[in-house]
Enzyme design. Structure first.
Site, short mmCIF file in Angstrom:
data_model
loop_
_atom_site.label_atom_id
_atom_site.label_comp_id
_atom_site.label_asym_id
_atom_site.label_seq_id
_atom_site.Cartn_x
_atom_site.Cartn_y
_atom_site.Cartn_z
N CYS A 416 44.00 81.16 24.95
CA CYS A 416 42.88 80.82 24.09
C CYS A 416 42.92 79.36 23.63
O CYS A 416 41.87 78.72 23.54
CB CYS A 416 42.76 81.77 22.92
SG CYS A 416 44.22 81.82 21.90
N HIS A 460 44.70 83.46 17.36
CA HIS A 460 43.60 83.11 18.26
C HIS A 460 43.09 81.72 17.89
O HIS A 460 43.34 81.23 16.79
CB HIS A 460 42.48 84.16 18.11
CG HIS A 460 41.47 84.10 19.19
ND1 HIS A 460 41.79 84.10 20.52
CD2 HIS A 460 40.11 84.06 19.14
CE1 HIS A 460 40.69 84.05 21.25
NE2 HIS A 460 39.64 84.02 20.43
N ASP A 476 33.23 81.22 20.99
CA ASP A 476 34.59 81.57 21.41
C ASP A 476 34.64 81.50 22.93
O ASP A 476 34.25 82.43 23.61
CB ASP A 476 34.95 82.97 20.92
CG ASP A 476 36.41 83.28 21.20
OD1 ASP A 476 37.08 82.46 21.88
OD2 ASP A 476 36.89 84.33 20.74
#
Lengths: 664, 328
Positions: A416, A460, A476
């Site tokens: 991520c 994250h 995202d």
């Protein structure tokens, strides 16, 4: 009075108890102390035990050579500790020193004074364990250790060694149980204060994992291996938001140096305005110690916790680093419009270092030229991630060169933080203000305690881009590559990574669900422990004081309250103990004593050497009127006590009850 | 032999309505932290500071648990001594040089056994303090302990009082109770002296009983008692590892002896030597079974007699000669 006690030599079993108790208190330190250091006290204890069992020579028994060796060993140990920790104070080095010196003290233990000092050192080692771990398991283990140490004290003071091993333990349990109520009172009412007295050594909170305010490639994937808990969340409403929208906002990173994203350290801008909708989500978070200042909240926080403040990029921060487990309530809204805190913020969100990521810039500038709105650029970038076979993986190849260019055009494997970083760079290159937000995403629901657990592995990173009409919008980029990451959680997105599932339970669905249940139950117990025991602090105490009508400021009243309650508790315990002392006699003897007391009131006292028969005759002579009744009671008593006629007891009881000698 | 009688110390100060078995009364048991206890409270303080500084709730809990344990230990230590009844037994007289044995009975009426009870005689002048005696008293039982004190001189050895103490269960507190059992032991003079028995009087030939001068018939053995002349010990029996035995010889009849302070043989001796010599004679005379009388200046003069009671009375007179008046 004069106190002249000859030194009491220790016997074998006292050494056993002592070494067992102190050894148990040292053992958990093996989890975080180097092996050579933990071996030192154990070897010394083994030496002492060998002396007790096999008669090995002791350094204390006038053996000068051994004594010299011991002193040299001790200095060597202290120097090694200093070499290892670079200090002799603080939590780690101090504990190491304590362990070493306790070992040597046990070695030279041979009279009562040494025994007590060693025992007390053992108690002190127990408390040092709590500076490393305060879990329920640690507490239970330490309770057993304490029990052994107390049993050791009991066997030492039971000078004739009358008690059996089991009886010593029973006695220790009895003492501890009687000590519990007073402990509880002191624990609840002893006035707690905020903050350390003389400053907590830094190493007391070392080794904490968690999201940092610097994001480099690999900084978040490192956390994924961790089964540590970041925080727990209880939602006030029955239905919590879906997992895919559980974005826990942490540090917002706006400054990119070409490789790492950093947070702005100065905080001059006013916080951004938030337009929120009416329906807000209420929840309470119990955050584990982070030693950082920010608090995690569900995006977007509308009402922040007490004693916290908002920084410019709508991050919630506290005044002091969170050094202990911290519990706070907040309100959030999922339907929001986050404004900018000013033009300077937008300017900063376009910052890039000249000369870095040339390929990415070229691509982004091309996209910007071809698109008419920023939204199109965003859509194109996300599409690119999906179409160009980017791989979501926990173990991406290293990026020694330009991390963004190499990732986007070369390796195309990342976690991520790679996607968030690359996406934000693309956006900035295309002229769209963007920033990276780190924190946690998702969480595991614990049905047993009805709360969510957010683990470190839920860490994250995502981005926020500025769209003039909508404000800051969360994008995202990881979802473009691996939608499962956000929708189903990290556990499903990375099937190869086994999270805290022991091999024996991974066989089939049934055992897996069994494991989940066990795991949830255990976590729920731990959560309760944390909520009610570990996080009891000044705030909780204040609300307790409010309930019982006390005030922290009224110190006299408070002290009186504590002393009074403790005295009351002790009185109850003493009453229990002394009633036992009176009451356990033979019932017929009790009745007879009562009869004797009645006579004593009339001046006829039974002498200690006088048997019941003699006393009966003498009392009968003195109280002529009651001669018959006295003889009767005496006869009944003798039959009930010494004869086999237990049925005489009731008769004796009525007789004694009715016996009311008037003054002669 | 004086009757061994049981003393109940508390009967003396008892108030009406109080049970005679009240034992050590509540206010008589004192409890104070022992040296270890004081050290322990310092440890607790350190722990508390650590707990406050690190704001560590488990450290708080342990500290408070130990503090609470400290208080509970106080109750237990106190209880270990409270209600224990002590009775003293008047000891039998001994000769100087032998230890006086004071027997004390510790009576436990409670259902709780009392462990690690220590008894120590209080300091008596120049004598060293004997080590405390450790004993347990089981529930609803009694135990007997014996305090042996070595007397240095003849007279009346008064047990100065005893202290009972205990630190059970944790050693953090020391409970003690002082107790005066009102016991004393008569210490006879040491029976030494080399002078032969004075000549007998009244009908009958002179005879030095106790000395085998070859004129008397050997009549058997008897046990050795302190004070017997070593000349009569059956050394052959000793060589056979038998207990010490005394050879007995038949005298030539019923002679009466007067053991007098003013005996010409004693003139050269000091007061204590005189008493020792008289004691020696007295025992010898008693052993021979003859009637004898003891004459001491001004204070005491016994009738002629023999037998244990006569002997004890005479020995007691020797023991207390020139010392405080016998109260009895």
């Amino acid at each position: 009075m004069t106190e002249s006690k000859p030194a009491q030599q220790l016997e074998k079993q006292e050494i056993y108890w002592l070494t067992a108790g102190v050894g148990m208190s040292i053992l958990p330190h093996a989890l975080h102390t180097p092996v050579w250091l933990i071996l030192c006290p154990f070897l010394l204890i083994a030496w002492r035990l060998g002396c007790a069992v096999r008669g090995w020579p002791l350094p204390a028994s006038g053996n000068l050579g051994l004594r010299a060796i011991c002193i040299i060993l001790m200095f060597a140990g202290v120097i090694s500790i200093h070499a290892y920790y670079q200090t002799l104070v603080g939590r780690d080095a101090g504990t190491a020193l304590l362990l070493l010196l306790t070992g040597f003290k046990i070695l030279e233990t041979h009279v009562d004074r040494d025994f007590y000092i060693s025992t007390f050192l053992g108690l002190f080692i127990i408390i040092t364990n709590f500076f490393y771990s305060q879990t329920l398991l640690t507490a239970a283990y330490m309770m057993i250790t304490l029990l052994i140490i107390i049993a050791g004290l009991i066997s030492f003071n039971d000078r004739k060694h009358t008690l059996k091993t089991g009886e010593r333990i029973t006695m220790a349990v009895q003492l501890l149980c009687q000590a519990l109520p007073v402990m509880l009172i002191l624990f609840l009412l002893f006035p707690r204060i905020n903050g350390p007295l003389w400053g907590m050594p830094d190493d007391a909170i070392r080794g904490l994992t968690g999201v940092d305010d610097v994001m480099t490639p690999g900084s978040i994937s490192r956390l994924i291996q961790s089964n540590d808990i970041a925080f727990r969340v209880e939602f006030e409403d029955a239905d919590a938001p879906p997992k895919s929208s559980l974005y826990w906002r942490g540090p917002v990173l706006t400054y990119m140096d070409g490789r790492a994203w950093r947070r702005r350290l100065t905080n001059l801008d006013p916080p951004a305005r938030l337009q929120e909708s009416a329906d807000s989500i209420a929840y309470t978070i119990t955050l584990e110690a982070t030693n950082q200042r920010w608090l995690y909240t569900l995006e977007m926080p509308s009402t922040i916790p007490d004693r916290a403040m908002l920084a410019d990029a709508h991050q919630v921060i506290t005044r002091k680093p969170v050094k202990n487990r911290f519990r706070y309530a907040a309100l959030s809204t999922q339907d929001y419009r986050l404004a900018s805190s000013g033009p300077r913020e937008l300017q900063r969100s376009l910052q890039m270092f000249r000369g870095f990521h040339p390929k990415t810039r070229a691509l982004a500038e091309q996209w910007a030229r071809e698109a008419s709105t920023p939204a199109e650029v965003i859509a194109r970038a996300l599409r690119w991630f999906t179409e160009e076979r980017f791989i979501y993986t926990l173990s991406p190849p290293a990026l020694p060169g330009d991390p963004v260019d190499d990732f986007l055009f070369d390796t195309r494997q990342g976690f991520c933080e790679h996607y968030a970083s690359a996406f934000a760079v693309i956006m900035r290159a295309a002229g769209i203000p963007a920033r990276v937000v780190t924190g946690y995403q998702g969480g595991s629901y614990n049905p047993i305690g009805d709360y969510f657990i957010v683990y470190q592995r839920n860490a994250h990173a995502w981005t926020e881009v500025w769209l003039a009409e909508e404000g800051w919008v969360r994008i995202d980029p990881t979802t473009a590559v691996s939608p499962a990451r956000v929708e189903q959680g990290i556990e499903n997105a990375l099937p190869n990574a086994v999270f805290d599932l022991p091999m024996v339970f991974s066989g089939n669905e049934f055992t897996r669900s069994l494991w989940r249940n066990l795991h949830n139950t255990w976590d729920n117990i731990n959560n309760q422990w944390n909520q009610w025991v570990i996080s009891y602090g000044p705030q909780r105490q204040d609300s307790l004081f409010k309930k019982i009508g006390l005030k922290r400021q009224e110190l006299t009243k408070l002290i009186l309250g504590i002393v009074g309650t403790v005295a009351l508790m002790l009185a109850v315990i003493s009453f229990g103990l002394f009633r036992h002392y009176r009451g356990a006699r033979d019932p017929s003897r009790q009745l007879y004593d009562r009869f004797c007391r009645k006579l004593a009131k009339r001046g006829i006292r039974r002498l200690p050497h006088e048997g019941p028969m003699d006393f009966s005759r003498r009392a009968g002579r003195k109280l002529k009127r009651y001669d018959g009744r006295i003889a009767e009671i005496t006869r009944l008593y003798i039959e009930a006590r010494y004869g086999s006629k237990t049925d005489k007891l009731t008769e004796l009881k009525t007789c004694v009850k009715r016996f009311r000698p008037a003054a002669s | 032999m004086p009757d061994a009688f049981v003393l109940e110390r508390l009967n003396q100060s008892i108030t009406p309505g109080v049970e005679p078995d009240a034992g050590l009364k509540q206010q008589r048991v004192y409890v104070l932290p022992s040296r270890q206890g004081i050290f322990f409270s310092c440890l607790l303080l350190t722990m508390l500071l650590g707990a406050i500084n690190y704001n560590n709730n488990m450290a708080f809990m342990l500290t408070f648990l130990l503090a609470s344990l400290f208080l509970v230990a106080l109750i237990h230590t106190y209880r270990n001594l409270r209600g224990l009844v002590i009775r003293g037994v008047m000891p039998e007289p001994v000769f100087a040089g032998d230890p006086a044995r004071f027997r004390l009975i510790l009576d436990n009426h409670g259902a709780q056994q009392r462990l690690g009870i220590q008894i120590q005689a209080r300091r008596t002048g120049a004598e060293g303090l004997p080590a405390p005696i450790v004993t347990d008293v089981p529930a609803d039982h009694w135990t007997e302990v014996e305090l042996a004190i070595l007397p240095t001189r003849r007279g009346r050895l008064i047990l100065p009082g005893v202290t009972l103490f205990t630190s059970y269960p944790l050693g953090l507190f020391r409970a003690w109770a002082s107790f005066d059992p009102g016991l004393h032991c008569i210490i006879y003079p040491r029976p030494i002296g080399a002078l032969p028995l004075p000549p007998g009087q009244a009908g009958g030939a002179q005879c030095d009983v106790g000395v085998d001068n070859g004129n008397h018939d050997f009549s058997g053995f008897r046990r050795y008692y302190p004070g017997d002349s070593i000349r009569n010990i059956a050394w052959k029996a000793v060589a056979r590892e038998q207990p010490l035995l005394i050879k007995r010889f038949d005298g030539s009849g019923d002679q009466e002896l007067t053991l007098s302070w003013d005996d010409p043989g004693l003139q050269a001796l000091s007061l204590e030597e005189k008493l020792s010599q008289l004691c020696r004679w007295l025992l010898d005379a008693d052993r021979s079974g003859r009637r004898y009388s003891l004459v001491l200046p001004a204070e005491y003069s016994s009738a002629r007699g023999h037998g244990p009671a006569h002997r004890e009375a005479c020995l007691k007179a020797l023991a207390l000669f020139g010392i405080a008046h016998d109260r009895k």
